[in-house]
Every structure is written in structure tokens, then in C-alpha cells.
Motif scaffolding. Structure first.
Motif, short mmCIF file in Angstrom:
data_model
loop_
_atom_site.label_atom_id
_atom_site.label_comp_id
_atom_site.label_asym_id
_atom_site.label_seq_id
_atom_site.Cartn_x
_atom_site.Cartn_y
_atom_site.Cartn_z
N PHE A 178 12.42 28.74 -35.60
CA PHE A 178 11.75 27.52 -36.00
C PHE A 178 10.48 27.87 -36.78
CE2 PHE A 178 13.88 26.06 -32.03
CZ PHE A 178 14.67 25.07 -32.60
N ASP A 179 10.10 26.99 -37.72
CA ASP A 179 8.84 27.18 -38.44
C ASP A 179 7.70 26.56 -37.61
OD1 ASP A 179 8.92 24.40 -38.87
OD2 ASP A 179 9.48 24.59 -40.97
N GLU A 180 6.52 26.45 -38.21
CA GLU A 180 5.36 25.90 -37.50
C GLU A 180 5.53 24.44 -37.12
OE1 GLU A 180 4.81 25.40 -41.89
OE2 GLU A 180 5.30 27.12 -40.62
N ASN A 181 6.46 23.73 -37.77
CA ASN A 181 6.75 22.33 -37.43
C ASN A 181 7.91 22.21 -36.46
OD1 ASN A 181 4.74 21.27 -39.20
ND2 ASN A 181 6.11 21.71 -40.91
N LEU A 182 8.34 23.35 -35.90
CA LEU A 182 9.48 23.42 -34.98
C LEU A 182 10.76 22.92 -35.64
CD1 LEU A 182 7.78 22.32 -31.63
CD2 LEU A 182 8.23 24.63 -32.46
N THR A 183 10.91 23.28 -36.92
CA THR A 183 12.09 22.90 -37.70
C THR A 183 12.71 24.15 -38.31
OG1 THR A 183 11.21 20.71 -38.22
CG2 THR A 183 12.86 21.56 -39.72
N CYS A 184 14.02 24.13 -38.42
CA CYS A 184 14.76 25.18 -39.10
C CYS A 184 15.73 24.47 -40.04
CB CYS A 184 15.53 26.03 -38.08
SG CYS A 184 16.52 27.34 -38.82
N ILE A 185 15.73 24.87 -41.31
CA ILE A 185 16.59 24.23 -42.30
C ILE A 185 17.56 25.27 -42.84
CG2 ILE A 185 16.69 22.96 -44.47
CD1 ILE A 185 13.76 22.09 -43.91
N ASN A 195 25.81 25.80 -50.13
CA ASN A 195 25.08 25.36 -51.33
C ASN A 195 25.37 23.91 -51.68
OD1 ASN A 195 23.81 27.87 -51.78
ND2 ASN A 195 25.67 28.65 -52.78
N THR A 196 25.70 23.10 -50.66
CA THR A 196 26.06 21.70 -50.89
C THR A 196 25.06 20.74 -50.27
OG1 THR A 196 28.37 22.38 -50.84
CG2 THR A 196 27.94 20.04 -50.67
N PHE A 197 24.67 21.01 -49.03
CA PHE A 197 23.71 20.14 -48.34
C PHE A 197 22.95 20.98 -47.32
CE2 PHE A 197 27.58 19.87 -45.85
CZ PHE A 197 27.16 19.90 -44.52
N SER A 198 21.96 20.36 -46.69
CA SER A 198 21.13 21.08 -45.72
C SER A 198 21.36 20.53 -44.31
CB SER A 198 19.65 20.95 -46.09
OG SER A 198 19.29 19.59 -46.21
N LEU A 199 21.27 21.43 -43.35
CA LEU A 199 21.31 21.08 -41.94
C LEU A 199 19.91 21.33 -41.40
CD1 LEU A 199 22.62 20.45 -39.18
CD2 LEU A 199 23.31 22.87 -39.07
N HIS A 200 19.29 20.27 -40.89
CA HIS A 200 17.93 20.36 -40.35
C HIS A 200 18.03 20.36 -38.82
CE1 HIS A 200 15.89 19.09 -44.20
NE2 HIS A 200 17.17 18.87 -44.45
N LEU A 201 17.33 21.27 -38.20
CA LEU A 201 17.24 21.36 -36.75
C LEU A 201 15.77 21.25 -36.39
CD1 LEU A 201 19.47 24.54 -36.48
CD2 LEU A 201 20.22 22.21 -36.02
N THR A 202 15.40 20.21 -35.67
CA THR A 202 14.00 20.01 -35.31
C THR A 202 13.88 19.81 -33.81
OG1 THR A 202 13.47 19.02 -37.45
CG2 THR A 202 11.96 18.55 -35.63
N TYR A 219 16.94 17.78 -32.53
CA TYR A 219 17.54 16.82 -33.44
C TYR A 219 18.24 17.56 -34.56
CZ TYR A 219 14.74 13.37 -31.03
OH TYR A 219 14.21 12.56 -30.05
N LEU A 220 19.48 17.19 -34.83
CA LEU A 220 20.25 17.71 -35.95
C LEU A 220 20.38 16.57 -36.95
CD1 LEU A 220 21.37 19.21 -33.28
CD2 LEU A 220 23.24 19.87 -34.76
#
Length: 168
Positions: free
Chosen positions: A24-31, A36-43, A52-53
Motif C-alpha cells: 500500500f502507498d501512504e494513502n493505504l491504496t494499491c493500484i 493495459n486495459t483498466f486499473s484495479l484499486h485496492l484501498t 475496498y476493491l
């Protein structure tokens, strides 16, 4: 303890993807970029102990009100009780012209450190299918309705109630 569960889940998910060191980054998110089509966000949200996905289904809403209505109706029908959206749903940010599919995984005490690894492929499959449905609708084609995902059943009474009703 819950943040540790979320980190353990992300670590196990990274192993599955051969992405050692996923964090996770400093915002507790991993992208993550998906093909190469879309992003999956994990927070991870510490106040709720939830992971949250979320992923974009559509970027740019249809200008034609009839097409937009058809799109909204299709997405709402698919998200009824989470039946065709991996147990989650969709949200619309009208000003940003963005539609997201989302799900929540509990990370409280005793959370399974493998739940993200097992659940993410189902979620990504759902996002891919709903991106296709949304694209078909916005481009004027009649979409094929997504079928219930692997391991899920269609909600009783949705297709032909007389065939699915059960007397209790």
C-alpha cells in the motif's frame, strides 16, 4: 491488527501475481494495471476495517439520454443483490463521467490472509464483462447479459419466476 490483515492479503495476492513487494502507498491504496486495459484499486480503510476493491466500468457517460438510461438500467439490474457483480455493485460519478464497480472485503480480526487472492480474479472477471456490456450499450449494440459468475447462482425469481419459486 486489521491493517496487518490487509497487508498480509496484499502480500499473498502479490505472490499469486509474481509481484513480490506489492504494498500500500501512504494513502493505504494499491493500484494495479490489468492487461493495459483498466486499473484495479485496492484501498484499506482503517475506520471500517475494510479493503475496498474498485475499478472503472466506463469513463465517459453517453450523451444521449435514452442510451444513458439503458446503461443505468442494465447496470442496476446486474447489481441487484450483487448477483452479477461479484457481490458488490456500481456507482456513478456524474460530474466526472465515471462508473465504478466496487466490492468490500472485511479485514477485521481473524480475516483470511488469502481472501483477496481468491476473490480478485472473480472481481476482475466481472469488471471485464461489465466493461464489454457498457461498451456495447454506448456503441448502440444489444449486449449479451452477463451470466452469474463462477460459483454464484442467479437470484431466484429474476428470469422466470414461475420456474424458480419455491413453496415454503
Amino acid at each position: 491488527m486489521s491493517l496487518e490483515n490487509a497487508k498480509a492479503n496484499l502480500k499473498e495476492f502479490g505472490k499469486e501475481l509474481n509481484l513480490e513487494g506489492l504494498a500500500f502507498d501512504e494513502n493505504l491504496t494499491c493500484i494495479l494495471g490489468i492487461d493495459n486495459t483498466f486499473s484495479l484499486h485496492l484501498t484499506y480503510e482503517p475506520n471500517s476495517d475494510n479493503l475496498y476493491l474498485y475499478s472503472p466500468i466506463l469513463d465517459g457517460l453517453p450523451k444521449d439520454p435514452k442510451v444513458r438510461l439503458e446503461l443505468y438500467e442494465s447496470l442496476l439490474e446486474g447489481s441487484m443483490l450483487g448477483g452479477q457483480m461479484a457481490g458488490g455493485g456500481v456507482g456513478v460519478a456524474v460530474q466526472e463521467e465515471l462508473i465504478l464497480m466496487h466490492c468490500v472485503l472485511g479485514m477485521g480480526i481473524g480475516a483470511d490472509p488469502h481472501v483477496l487472492r481468491r476473490f480478485a480474479p472473480i472481481f476482475v472477471e466481472g469488471v471485464e464483462r461489465w466493461r464489454l456490456v457498457s461498451k456495447d450499450i454506448t456503441e448502440g449494440r444489444k449486449p449479451t447479459k452477463p451470466q452469474p459468475q463462477q460459483g454464484q447462482q442467479a437470484p431466484i425469481g429474476i428470469n422466470k419466476p414461475q420456474e424458480n419459486w419455491r413453496k415454503i
